[in-house]
Enzyme design. Structure first.
Site, PDB file in Angstrom:
ATOM      1  CB  CYS A   1      -1.028  -0.002   1.270  1.00  0.00           C
ATOM      2  SG  CYS A   1      -2.108   1.427   1.264  1.00  0.00           S
TER       3      CYS A   1
ATOM      4  CG  ASP B   1      -1.131   3.826   5.292  1.00  0.00           C
ATOM      5  OD1 ASP B   1      -0.203   4.407   6.099  1.00  0.00           O
ATOM      6  OD2 ASP B   1      -2.299   3.784   5.735  1.00  0.00           O
TER       7      ASP B   1
ATOM      8  NE  ARG C   1      -1.087   4.738   8.746  1.00  0.00           N
ATOM      9  CZ  ARG C   1      -2.527   4.570   9.251  1.00  0.00           C
ATOM     10  NH1 ARG C   1      -2.728   4.685  10.233  1.00  0.00           N
ATOM     11  NH2 ARG C   1      -3.154   4.049   8.380  1.00  0.00           N
TER      12      ARG C   1
ATOM     13  CG  HIS D   1      -1.749  -1.269   5.670  1.00  0.00           C
ATOM     14  ND1 HIS D   1      -2.288  -0.214   6.519  1.00  0.00           N
ATOM     15  CD2 HIS D   1      -1.731  -1.093   4.341  1.00  0.00           C
ATOM     16  CE1 HIS D   1      -2.527   0.456   5.540  1.00  0.00           C
ATOM     17  NE2 HIS D   1      -2.519   0.139   4.330  1.00  0.00           N
TER      18      HIS D   1
ATOM     19  CB  CYS E   1      -6.178  -0.502   4.693  1.00  0.00           C
ATOM     20  SG  CYS E   1      -5.877   0.005   3.109  1.00  0.00           S
TER      21      CYS E   1
END
Length: 253
Positions: free
Chosen positions: A84, A86, A88, A144, A147
């Site tokens: 992803c 993302d 993080r 994850h 999400c």
């Protein structure tokens, strides 16, 4: 360069200050304030980027001359990773991949669309290059916790109404996973449904990988393995799994 407009504005304001001696004290102070604000906006982001590179160069590049010398000659990663976007969940940090170890594609909700030359040529090109040219041995699709893309998929109204230009259309790649979770997990709240969907969407993506002929061939010949994963950054845990596709020469025709 991206900063050129800012730098030109700063230069112009400084020139104004030097040439227009008749500016009132108030106007001159305002020009100086604007100049300072513009310079600060440029410097903060540029300083962070430069500081990051300086750290990398000192702590990684200069301390590993053999590694970077080999990478200068080419790459031969064993893994392709779909992760992803993302901020993080960077797989290089989470899975400790070193430079040259993993060929990565990151997108919203780490999804792999089905083979489609017209609609998804960018993803297709990445898979084709990884499998046929880099000869990767593993493709990992890793989801994850928490999400946003998966929550967005779960929140799409049943009538298909969309509120964005791209996001909902993209995450709908895994709408079959959403239907499964809605049917099997009716008793759960939205957060728990999303957790299940984060994993089921990975399985849909693994299945979609098999719509690419060169991936199917690699799996059949056992030169390529497909793996699913889920990283829970709230609890610091990782799940990994394989799917048994029961492939045989007949089913691949």
């Amino acid at each position: 360069m991206a900063n050129d407009p800012y730098e030109e504005a700063i230069s112009g304001l400084k020139k104004l200050l030097s040439e227009k001696k008749e500016l009132t004290a108030e106007a001159a102070a305002k020009v100086r304030s604007i100049t300072s604000e513009l310079a600060s906006a440029v410097d903060k982001s540029a300083e962070r980027i430069r500081a990051g590179f300086d750290h990398f160069k000192k702590e990684n590049f200069e301390k590993n001359p053999d590694l970077y010398g080999e990478l200068a000659k080419g790459q031969s990663p064993k893994f392709m990773v779909f992760a992803c976007s993302d901020s993080r969940v960077c797989p290089s940090h989470v899975l400790n991949f070193q430079p040259g170890e993993a060929f990565m594609v990151r997108n919203i909700a780490n999804m792999v669309p089905p083979y489609d030359k017209t609609k998804y040529p960018g993803i297709g090109a990445a898979i084709e290059y990884a499998v046929l040219h880099l000869k990767v041995e593993n493709i990992l699709v890793i989801g994850h916790s928490a999400c946003g893309g998966i929550k967005g998929l779960m929140s799409i109204p049943d009538d298909g109404t969309t509120k964005s230009d791209f996001i909902e259309d993209w995450v709908s790649i895994c709408k079959a996973a959403k239907a499964k979770v809605q049917f099997e997990c009716k008793h759960l709240d939205l957060a728990d449904k999303c957790t299940f969907l984060e994993k089921e969407a990975v399985n849909i993506s693994l299945g979609n990988l098999l719509t690419y002929p060169f991936v199917r061939e690699g799996v059949l010949k056992k030169t390529l393995a497909l793996k699913g994963g889920h990283y829970d950054f709230i609890n610091g845990s990782l799940e990994l799994w394989n799917l048994d596709f029961n492939l045989n020469p007949v089913s691949l025709i």
